[in-house]
Design a protein around this motif. Structure first.
Motif, PDB file in Angstrom:
ATOM      1  N   VAL A 460       0.872  -1.317  -0.097  1.00 47.25           N
ATOM      2  CA  VAL A 460       0.030  -0.063   0.018  1.00 47.25           C
ATOM      3  C   VAL A 460       0.863   1.222  -0.018  1.00 47.25           C
ATOM      4  O   VAL A 460       0.551   2.265  -0.608  1.00 47.25           O
ATOM      5  CB  VAL A 460      -0.912  -0.011   1.215  1.00 47.25           C
ATOM      6  N   LEU A 461       1.806   1.133   0.788  1.00 49.98           N
ATOM      7  CA  LEU A 461       2.773   2.473   1.034  1.00 49.98           C
ATOM      8  C   LEU A 461       3.343   2.592  -0.547  1.00 49.98           C
ATOM      9  O   LEU A 461       3.626   3.742  -0.989  1.00 49.98           O
ATOM     10  CB  LEU A 461       3.774   2.194   1.980  1.00 49.98           C
ATOM     11  N   PHE A 462       4.011   1.543  -1.069  1.00 52.95           N
ATOM     12  CA  PHE A 462       4.495   1.763  -2.183  1.00 52.95           C
ATOM     13  C   PHE A 462       3.761   2.251  -3.169  1.00 52.95           C
ATOM     14  O   PHE A 462       4.275   3.086  -4.222  1.00 52.95           O
ATOM     15  CB  PHE A 462       5.281   0.360  -2.753  1.00 52.95           C
ATOM     16  N   ALA A 463       2.484   1.727  -3.485  1.00 50.88           N
ATOM     17  CA  ALA A 463       1.537   2.105  -4.631  1.00 50.88           C
ATOM     18  C   ALA A 463       1.400   3.743  -4.215  1.00 50.88           C
ATOM     19  O   ALA A 463       1.221   4.519  -5.142  1.00 50.88           O
ATOM     20  CB  ALA A 463       0.449   1.290  -4.465  1.00 50.88           C
ATOM     21  N   HIS A 520      14.144   6.633  -5.879  1.00 53.99           N
ATOM     22  CA  HIS A 520      15.064   7.060  -6.762  1.00 53.99           C
ATOM     23  C   HIS A 520      14.222   6.766  -8.167  1.00 53.99           C
ATOM     24  O   HIS A 520      13.565   5.755  -8.266  1.00 53.99           O
ATOM     25  CB  HIS A 520      16.288   6.094  -6.513  1.00 53.99           C
ATOM     26  N   GLY A 521      14.614   7.631  -9.250  1.00 53.67           N
ATOM     27  CA  GLY A 521      14.212   7.227 -10.588  1.00 53.67           C
ATOM     28  C   GLY A 521      13.028   8.443 -10.940  1.00 53.67           C
ATOM     29  O   GLY A 521      12.866   9.287 -10.178  1.00 53.67           O
ATOM     30  N   HIS A 522      12.327   8.328 -12.061  1.00 52.60           N
ATOM     31  CA  HIS A 522      11.228   9.228 -12.560  1.00 52.60           C
ATOM     32  C   HIS A 522      10.543   8.393 -13.585  1.00 52.60           C
ATOM     33  O   HIS A 522      10.817   7.390 -14.028  1.00 52.60           O
ATOM     34  CB  HIS A 522      12.064  10.395 -12.964  1.00 52.60           C
ATOM     35  N   ASP A 523       9.409   9.042 -14.168  1.00 52.08           N
ATOM     36  CA  ASP A 523       8.563   8.839 -15.207  1.00 52.08           C
ATOM     37  C   ASP A 523       8.251   7.401 -15.126  1.00 52.08           C
ATOM     38  O   ASP A 523       8.094   6.590 -15.950  1.00 52.08           O
ATOM     39  CB  ASP A 523       9.491   8.927 -16.608  1.00 52.08           C
ATOM     40  N   GLY A 524       7.616   6.932 -13.979  1.00 49.68           N
ATOM     41  CA  GLY A 524       7.140   5.817 -13.842  1.00 49.68           C
ATOM     42  C   GLY A 524       8.010   4.525 -13.737  1.00 49.68           C
ATOM     43  O   GLY A 524       7.448   3.328 -13.574  1.00 49.68           O
ATOM     44  N   HIS A 525       9.442   4.792 -13.409  1.00 49.51           N
ATOM     45  CA  HIS A 525      10.296   3.988 -12.875  1.00 49.51           C
ATOM     46  C   HIS A 525      10.813   4.210 -11.796  1.00 49.51           C
ATOM     47  O   HIS A 525      11.839   5.083 -11.835  1.00 49.51           O
ATOM     48  CB  HIS A 525      11.252   3.518 -14.295  1.00 49.51           C
ATOM     49  N   TYR A 526      10.757   3.344 -10.799  1.00 43.45           N
ATOM     50  CA  TYR A 526      11.401   3.727  -9.241  1.00 43.45           C
ATOM     51  C   TYR A 526      12.044   2.660  -8.606  1.00 43.45           C
ATOM     52  O   TYR A 526      11.438   1.555  -8.921  1.00 43.45           O
ATOM     53  CB  TYR A 526      10.178   4.518  -8.617  1.00 43.45           C
ATOM     54  N   GLN A 527      12.998   3.025  -7.748  1.00 46.41           N
ATOM     55  CA  GLN A 527      13.269   2.012  -6.943  1.00 46.41           C
ATOM     56  C   GLN A 527      12.900   2.898  -5.455  1.00 46.41           C
ATOM     57  O   GLN A 527      13.316   3.668  -5.213  1.00 46.41           O
ATOM     58  CB  GLN A 527      14.884   2.088  -6.699  1.00 46.41           C
ATOM     59  N   LEU A 528      12.112   1.999  -4.683  1.00 47.83           N
ATOM     60  CA  LEU A 528      11.398   2.468  -3.385  1.00 47.83           C
ATOM     61  C   LEU A 528      12.083   1.705  -2.214  1.00 47.83           C
ATOM     62  O   LEU A 528      12.204   0.471  -2.297  1.00 47.83           O
ATOM     63  CB  LEU A 528       9.935   2.352  -3.669  1.00 47.83           C
ATOM     64  N   ARG A 529      12.072   2.328  -0.967  1.00 47.85           N
ATOM     65  CA  ARG A 529      12.373   1.659   0.183  1.00 47.85           C
ATOM     66  C   ARG A 529      11.651   2.365   1.226  1.00 47.85           C
ATOM     67  O   ARG A 529      11.506   3.748   1.441  1.00 47.85           O
ATOM     68  CB  ARG A 529      13.865   1.970   0.354  1.00 47.85           C
ATOM     69  N   HIS A 530      11.187   1.546   2.116  1.00 52.05           N
ATOM     70  CA  HIS A 530      10.499   1.854   3.332  1.00 52.05           C
ATOM     71  C   HIS A 530      10.771   1.143   4.466  1.00 52.05           C
ATOM     72  O   HIS A 530      10.841  -0.267   4.443  1.00 52.05           O
ATOM     73  CB  HIS A 530       9.064   1.530   3.197  1.00 52.05           C
ATOM     74  N   GLY A 531      11.888   1.552   5.316  1.00 53.79           N
ATOM     75  CA  GLY A 531      12.395   0.788   6.286  1.00 53.79           C
ATOM     76  C   GLY A 531      13.245  -0.351   5.747  1.00 53.79           C
ATOM     77  O   GLY A 531      14.117   0.098   5.216  1.00 53.79           O
ATOM     78  N   ASP A 532      13.194  -1.670   5.911  1.00 54.33           N
ATOM     79  CA  ASP A 532      14.169  -2.620   5.361  1.00 54.33           C
ATOM     80  C   ASP A 532      13.381  -3.087   4.226  1.00 54.33           C
ATOM     81  O   ASP A 532      13.887  -4.127   3.206  1.00 54.33           O
ATOM     82  CB  ASP A 532      14.178  -3.820   6.386  1.00 54.33           C
ATOM     83  N   ALA A 533      12.258  -2.793   3.652  1.00 55.07           N
ATOM     84  CA  ALA A 533      11.505  -3.456   2.459  1.00 55.07           C
ATOM     85  C   ALA A 533      11.970  -2.302   1.417  1.00 55.07           C
ATOM     86  O   ALA A 533      12.027  -1.215   1.275  1.00 55.07           O
ATOM     87  CB  ALA A 533      10.005  -3.129   2.567  1.00 55.07           C
ATOM     88  N   THR A 534      12.150  -3.065  -0.069  1.00 54.81           N
ATOM     89  CA  THR A 534      12.501  -2.510  -1.102  1.00 54.81           C
ATOM     90  C   THR A 534      11.631  -2.936  -2.352  1.00 54.81           C
ATOM     91  O   THR A 534      10.975  -4.010  -2.120  1.00 54.81           O
ATOM     92  CB  THR A 534      13.919  -2.749  -1.480  1.00 54.81           C
ATOM     93  N   CYS A 535      11.422  -2.048  -3.300  1.00 54.85           N
ATOM     94  CA  CYS A 535      10.482  -2.386  -4.502  1.00 54.85           C
ATOM     95  C   CYS A 535      10.723  -1.728  -5.582  1.00 54.85           C
ATOM     96  O   CYS A 535      11.224  -0.477  -5.634  1.00 54.85           O
ATOM     97  CB  CYS A 535       9.123  -2.228  -3.992  1.00 54.85           C
ATOM     98  N   ASP A 536      11.180  -2.483  -6.591  1.00 52.18           N
ATOM     99  CA  ASP A 536      11.247  -1.769  -8.098  1.00 52.18           C
ATOM    100  C   ASP A 536      10.036  -1.859  -8.634  1.00 52.18           C
ATOM    101  O   ASP A 536       9.114  -2.719  -8.870  1.00 52.18           O
ATOM    102  CB  ASP A 536      12.087  -2.852  -8.895  1.00 52.18           C
TER     103      ASP A 536
END
Length: 665
Positions: A460-463, A520-536
């Motif tokens: 949910v947070l990444f979305a 990090h990133g832009h235009d619909g392509h991102y590398q996300l981090r929340h705490g220890d969780a990451t998501c491309d």
């Protein structure tokens, strides 16, 4: 038919009556209090007249002011809506004496059914099944306690002149009776000006099923099938539907006949509702008759293709019923819920304030909206905080429930808190989906319908962060188009930096808890981090209503709306998450009042003070009772301790956030 009709009400029901009148070519006259000068029913009517101050007692309950307007405006008839004066015998009689039709039953019928006690006595004479209990005139507290012992526990105390859950209490043991009786009588006095109560055996796990009845002045009475209203919280209906998933054809026939018999017993004319308690074994008992149109009447209209307000108008004008009983045929299934300004997470505390945003689903043949406010209007402290009624209709119950979920997902309210997330959980709960809910189920299992303090998932947070990033990038690009140099490197929201990859922080808050997502990133392509969780995230696109993207390679399509203030999304299970946008590098935590004081949660009147300075109290002990927005609110000690000061007295009107009780340090 009438040419000029005055609507002696406000809000949603006034707008509802005005719409039917306009379709029939009837000139409408509205009345309004000082608090409603800019209300929608005032704007919708052909003309509108002021009748007094903001409190109901100073305006909508003033029959003299309303009748004066009716005479001066040339009204031929008065429609009372529901609530306020709709079941007031003196008002109905005064309308007739003034030469105007009262669009409702005869005063004698209101009298007969207006008192629950008298109604039960009458039903007993006409062989309508009754729940065991006491409904006599002796209201001495000691005598009532004796009758309670005779009836047995658990039992129900009910205001004799009431309805809508006001003045009702369940009593499980004899030691609880005196306090419950006093509380019920206070609430009944505030709501109806009448402290009389009746006692009834409390039927365990009952269903609440009511029948819509109509009678005309030519002696005909029919019913228009049932509505099940078993989904209730504290006796307030939450979800209403027709047909009932519980009734068999045989039960429906027997209850319909009993409802008609009840109406015939008082020579009923106009719209009314006969309400029954139904046991798990199918045995049913008369509960009460409401001598007015019910809030939930639209579900009957949707399945029968009728306009019950039009029926009311025609019958009041002396016409015969348009249908015979054998001509009443229902099609499909209809469900209604009510959108309220209230906070389910705070014991459904009523809310007030300006509707900064009000988005409701588009009306269609499957979705109907009956409302009395629009975006920018204010929900006031003086009246019921209902924002709108949402009604759905489809070929069967399964499809109607799905329509309801879709319609609720399209709703968004900003300003006062609302019950939308609660209703969404209700529409998905197995007890509702399987049609096995009873009138006490919500109160027994309330935590199953509330969001609680659970943190949002990383998904949910990444979305939400992805949607926020897309929104911010689009906003900067749009703004750059109006600059003298749209190709400036500053006209970009990609966080580009010299010598290293850009990083942005998306800060979100939910229930005063802060969540940070590094991006990090832009235009619909991102590398996300929340705490220890990451998501491309890849291929993210947001069309204003939905977000589509690949999260760690998994493609998701989520209903989602985002702007600079908030992100509203529904997860894969269909549950709502409304996250506020927060400042990325500054955060001020909102601290509550702590454990040393009790503050007024909203404007209201103090009706009872149970503590004084120097008292030693326990955590959770009831110290004050206040009345606000037609409800009694119990204010309890936040901790054990000694009271230093009580700054409110019985009868005081206090503003929100007023310190009422202070504890010694």
């Amino acid at each position: 038919m009438f040419n000029r009709v005055l609507i002696a009400n406000r809000g949603e029901i006034a707008c509802r009556v005005i719409r039917t009148c306009r379709r029939l070519g009837i000139h409408t006259i509205a009345v309004y209090s000082e608090a409603d000068a800019d209300a929608q029913h005032v704007r919708l009517a052909d003309e509108a007249w002021p009748i007094g101050g903001p409190r109901p007692a100073d305006s909508y309950l003033r029959s003299d002011a309303i009748l004066d307007v009716a005479k001066r405006s040339g009204a031929q008839a008065i429609h009372p809506g529901y609530g306020f004066l709709s079941e007031n015998t003196a008002f109905a009689r005064a309308c007739t004496e003034a030469g105007m039709a009262f669009i409702g039953p005869r005063p004698e019928s209101i009298d007969a059914m207006g008192s629950k006690a008298a109604a039960k006595a009458l039903m007993e004479q006409h062989a309508v099944p009754l729940v065991p209990g006491y409904h006599g005139e002796n209201q001495d507290a000691g005598f009532l306690a004796e009758q309670a012992r005779h009836t047995g526990f658990p039992l129900m105390i009910k205001a004799a002149a009431g309805g809508g859950g006001k003045g009702m209490r369940i009593v499980h043991s004899e030691k609880e009776f005196a306090d419950a009786l006093a509380s019920a009588q206070r609430e009944a006095a505030n709501a109806f000006g009448d402290t009389r109560v009746i006692l009834e055996r409390y039927v365990e796990h009952p269903r609440h099923i009511e029948f819509q009845v109509f009678g005309d002045s030519h002696g005909s009475v029919i019913h228009l099938n049932e509505r099940e209203c078993s989904a209730q919280r504290r006796y307030q209906k939450v979800l209403e539907e027709t047909p009932s998933p519980f009734l068999t054809p045989e039960r429906r026939k027997a209850m319909g006949e009993a409802a008609v018999a009840a109406a015939q017993a008082v020579n009923y004319v106009g719209a009314g509702t006969v309400e029954f308690i139904v046991g798990q074994d199918g045995e049913f008992f008369f509960m009460e008759m409401n001598t007015r149109l019910q809030v939930e009447h639209p579900v009957t209209e949707e399945t029968l293709g009728l306009d019950l307000v039009e029926w009311q108008l025609r019958i009041a004008a002396g016409e015969a019923l348009p249908l015979r009983q054998e001509q009443v045929h229902a099609h499909g299934h209809a469900i209604e819920v009510r959108l309220y300004a209230e906070d389910p997470e705070q014991n459904f505390l009523p809310g007030s304030g300006k509707l900064l945003r009000l988005r409701l689903p588009t009306a269609s043949r499957h979705v109907r909206i009956d409302g009395g406010v629009i975006e920018g209007d204010t929900v006031t402290i003086f009246y019921d905080p209902m924002i709108a009624k949402l009604i759905v209709h489809d070929r069967d119950r399964t499809q109607a429930l799905q329509r309801l979920r879709e319609a609720l997902a399209a709703c968004e309210i900003a300003g006062p808190k609302s019950n939308i997330a609660f209703l969404e959980r209700l529409a998905r709960h197995p007890a509702v989906v399987e049609g096995r809910i009873d009138t006490g189920y919500l109160d027994r299992h309330l935590d199953e319908f509330l969001v609680g303090d659970a943190a949002p998932s990383d998904t949910v947070l990444f979305a939400a962060a992805t949607a926020a990033l897309l929104h911010d990038e689009r906003a900067v690009t749009t703004g750059a188009q109006h600059n003298t140099d749209p190709f400036s490197p500053w006209a970009s929201a990609d966080a580009w930096r010299v010598g290293h990859a850009g990083k942005r922080i998306i800060a979100l808050s939910l229930r005063e808890q802060r969540y940070e997502v590094e991006a990090h990133g832009h235009d619909g392509h991102y590398q996300l981090r929340h705490g220890d969780a990451t998501c491309d995230v890849h291929g993210a696109r947001h069309d204003g209503e939905t977000l589509s993207a690949r999260f760690q390679g998994e493609a998701l399509h989520l209903p989602l709306r985002a702007d600079a203030q908030r992100v509203l999304l529904h997860d894969a299970e269909g549950y709502r998450h409304s996250l506020a946008r927060a400042v990325a590098f500054a955060w001020e935590s909102k601290q509550g009042a702590g454990g040393n004081q009790i503050i007024a949660p909203m404007p209201g009147r103090i009706v009872l003070v149970k503590a004084k300075p120097g008292d030693t109290v326990e955590e959770g002990q009831e110290l004050l009772v206040m009345e606000a927005m037609k409800m009694e609110l119990a204010l309890k000690a936040p901790r054990a301790g000694t009271i230093e000061n009580v700054s409110a007295a019985q009868g005081d009107f206090v503003e929100a956030d007023t310190v009422l009780v202070r504890f010694a340090q």
